[in-house]
Design a protein around this motif. Sequence first.
Motif, PDB file in Angstrom:
ATOM      1  N   ASN A   1      -4.199  -2.115  33.085  1.00  0.00           N
ATOM      2  CA  ASN A   1      -4.804  -0.871  33.598  1.00  0.00           C
ATOM      3  C   ASN A   1      -6.335  -1.194  33.921  1.00  0.00           C
ATOM      4  O   ASN A   1      -6.905  -0.782  35.039  1.00  0.00           O
ATOM      5  CB  ASN A   1      -4.911   0.161  32.632  1.00  0.00           C
ATOM      6  CG  ASN A   1      -3.680   0.932  32.681  1.00  0.00           C
ATOM      7  OD1 ASN A   1      -2.801   1.072  33.453  1.00  0.00           O
ATOM      8  ND2 ASN A   1      -3.200   1.438  31.353  1.00  0.00           N
TER       9      ASN A   1
ATOM     10  N   THR B   1      -8.608   8.852  32.053  1.00  0.00           N
ATOM     11  CA  THR B   1      -9.122   7.533  32.004  1.00  0.00           C
ATOM     12  C   THR B   1      -9.568   7.129  33.578  1.00  0.00           C
ATOM     13  O   THR B   1     -10.451   6.581  33.735  1.00  0.00           O
ATOM     14  CB  THR B   1      -8.099   6.433  31.456  1.00  0.00           C
ATOM     15  OG1 THR B   1      -6.821   6.666  32.308  1.00  0.00           O
ATOM     16  CG2 THR B   1      -7.836   6.661  30.260  1.00  0.00           C
TER      17      THR B   1
ATOM     18  N   GLN C   1      -1.945   3.475  21.445  1.00  0.00           N
ATOM     19  CA  GLN C   1      -0.804   3.866  22.388  1.00  0.00           C
ATOM     20  C   GLN C   1       0.315   3.272  22.043  1.00  0.00           C
ATOM     21  O   GLN C   1       1.734   3.767  21.873  1.00  0.00           O
ATOM     22  CB  GLN C   1      -1.098   4.005  23.782  1.00  0.00           C
ATOM     23  CG  GLN C   1      -0.025   4.449  24.796  1.00  0.00           C
ATOM     24  CD  GLN C   1       0.271   5.856  24.789  1.00  0.00           C
ATOM     25  OE1 GLN C   1      -0.518   6.594  23.833  1.00  0.00           O
ATOM     26  NE2 GLN C   1       1.360   6.295  25.591  1.00  0.00           N
TER      27      GLN C   1
ATOM     28  N   ARG D   1     -10.403   1.014  26.232  1.00  0.00           N
ATOM     29  CA  ARG D   1      -8.797   1.354  26.869  1.00  0.00           C
ATOM     30  C   ARG D   1      -7.982   0.418  25.851  1.00  0.00           C
ATOM     31  O   ARG D   1      -6.902   0.589  25.651  1.00  0.00           O
ATOM     32  CB  ARG D   1      -8.814   1.083  28.193  1.00  0.00           C
ATOM     33  CG  ARG D   1      -9.138   2.340  28.841  1.00  0.00           C
ATOM     34  CD  ARG D   1      -8.543   3.650  28.487  1.00  0.00           C
ATOM     35  NE  ARG D   1      -6.865   3.394  28.479  1.00  0.00           N
ATOM     36  CZ  ARG D   1      -5.875   4.451  28.147  1.00  0.00           C
ATOM     37  NH1 ARG D   1      -6.474   5.375  27.350  1.00  0.00           N
ATOM     38  NH2 ARG D   1      -4.640   4.276  28.280  1.00  0.00           N
ATOM     39  N   SER D   2      -8.603  -0.897  25.509  1.00  0.00           N
ATOM     40  CA  SER D   2      -8.125  -1.820  24.703  1.00  0.00           C
ATOM     41  C   SER D   2      -7.646  -1.161  23.286  1.00  0.00           C
ATOM     42  O   SER D   2      -6.238  -1.634  22.908  1.00  0.00           O
ATOM     43  CB  SER D   2      -8.849  -3.296  24.533  1.00  0.00           C
ATOM     44  OG  SER D   2      -9.154  -3.981  25.785  1.00  0.00           O
TER      45      SER D   2
ATOM     46  N   THR E   1     -12.701  -2.010  30.250  1.00  0.00           N
ATOM     47  CA  THR E   1     -11.578  -2.105  29.734  1.00  0.00           C
ATOM     48  C   THR E   1     -11.658  -1.956  28.038  1.00  0.00           C
ATOM     49  O   THR E   1     -10.544  -1.546  27.430  1.00  0.00           O
ATOM     50  CB  THR E   1     -10.817  -3.457  30.037  1.00  0.00           C
ATOM     51  OG1 THR E   1     -10.763  -3.542  31.402  1.00  0.00           O
ATOM     52  CG2 THR E   1      -9.324  -3.439  29.578  1.00  0.00           C
TER      53      THR E   1
ATOM     54  N   THR F   1     -12.816   6.762  28.969  1.00  0.00           N
ATOM     55  CA  THR F   1     -11.923   5.764  28.009  1.00  0.00           C
ATOM     56  C   THR F   1     -12.231   6.210  26.524  1.00  0.00           C
ATOM     57  O   THR F   1     -11.360   6.080  25.825  1.00  0.00           O
ATOM     58  CB  THR F   1     -12.280   4.519  28.673  1.00  0.00           C
ATOM     59  OG1 THR F   1     -13.328   4.081  28.278  1.00  0.00           O
ATOM     60  CG2 THR F   1     -11.574   4.010  29.883  1.00  0.00           C
TER      61      THR F   1
ATOM     62  N   ASP G   1      -4.375  -3.664  27.215  1.00  0.00           N
ATOM     63  CA  ASP G   1      -4.824  -2.524  28.276  1.00  0.00           C
ATOM     64  C   ASP G   1      -5.427  -3.505  29.443  1.00  0.00           C
ATOM     65  O   ASP G   1      -5.910  -2.644  30.461  1.00  0.00           O
ATOM     66  CB  ASP G   1      -5.536  -1.229  28.065  1.00  0.00           C
ATOM     67  CG  ASP G   1      -5.199  -0.073  28.726  1.00  0.00           C
ATOM     68  OD1 ASP G   1      -3.972  -0.027  29.087  1.00  0.00           O
ATOM     69  OD2 ASP G   1      -6.115   0.360  29.490  1.00  0.00           O
TER      70      ASP G   1
ATOM     71  N   GLY H   1      -5.162   1.366  24.167  1.00  0.00           N
ATOM     72  CA  GLY H   1      -3.722   0.977  24.751  1.00  0.00           C
ATOM     73  C   GLY H   1      -3.204   0.585  23.306  1.00  0.00           C
ATOM     74  O   GLY H   1      -1.860   0.772  23.228  1.00  0.00           O
TER      75      GLY H   1
END
Length: 437
Positions: free
Chosen positions: A66, A341, A216, A209-210, A206, A346, A63, A213
Amino acid sequence: MTALADRRLRRGGIAGVLGAGCGAVAQFVLVMVVTRAFSPADAGAFFTVTAMALMAAGIAKLDAGNGLVFFIARAKTYDYLGISGYIRAALVPCVVASCLAGAVLYPRLGPLAAILPVMVVGDVLLAATRGFGAMRPTVLVDGLLVPFSQLALVTIAALAGAVAWLPVAWGAPYALVAVVARAELRGRVPRTAYLPGTARDLWRHTAPRSVAGAIQAVFQRLDIVVVALLGGPAQAAVYTAATRFKVVGQLANQGLAQAVQARLVSALADGERARARELYQTATIWLVLLTWPVWLAYAALAPWLLRLFGPTYGSAVPVALVLAGTMMVATACGMVDVVLTAAGHTGTSLLNLVAAVTCTVALDVALIPVHGAFGAVIGWSGGVLVKNLLPLWQLHHRYGLHPFGRHTLPALRGSAVAWTEERRERSDQSDEGRQRT
């Protein structure tokens, strides 16, 4: 929101959705070419390999794209000198992760494993261009260049009957993404000395979110792989064909999100909740207007459309109906995860994704062995509903944000007025040009 900002949002959003629509059409035709040229077992094996490659690339990119959008969008002009350091800090871990993923998955992916680092680097660099508010590279590359190049190369392989070369033909165009994105950034980002603390700041934001991600990426493609494992490659081919149109909703949402993400980050960072609410509601109504007709048409035409893939695919009509209904609910929620986010939550987004994947896997394991492709779409539908309804409630509870509200109708009226003004401006410019001539 100023008229200029509204015009930019509309142009960027519509360009993103149109590019996504073109890409979706190319992917639909690609699936039709493969299912028509090869047996369901061979087609299912190809779809499973490409799904695994996309899952691996989605995990390996961490991620970081982003994260770059977040820091570039927040930067002022005088801060641009440090952006090259952020890009380098983002790329190094992603390249390492993608090389490791390629080495581990080589027995399953074959030569396609060597393309994973190229896919990841291109995605991260392309995201950096969106941090500057540039949508053209994403629209041209993601929406047109890559999917139509894939379609051309896969068609050549299909005409030659070279089933073994299908994954390579599908993966080769991703090299174009890195080339175009690098060229776009060259004029925007001067190469400067690495500033201490850059990597720490980037990955502190991040890192949650990594993980999200990666989940996801697994969530988007897991269903195809699970169907292949539990139901066999032929069922995977049927499921892929019937759910191919879900990419329309995913890419349309992605196109609008890419256009509005940087502005949302800026608005929420500046504490401008009213502007964030307006952006969210404007994007949601456009997402509904642009995608609901597609889903209604797909539900009505599914018996005919599915037969385009071959006579054995007509039995998947119930799968298409569940897909259409679920995507209509999901698009009505708007880009809830992007807003969450952008507000900095996050960790909450990560927990939402874990809940969605857990729901999908549980339903898949229970239903696929008995119901095949239909059981898989029920599992996917349950995960999608969890993934959208949870953050929708969280945004309402924390910020009072709703996908529809007092900005919905003004957004439509404002866009109509803006369209009229643009046409008038173009007409005036044409008249002036003729007068000068």
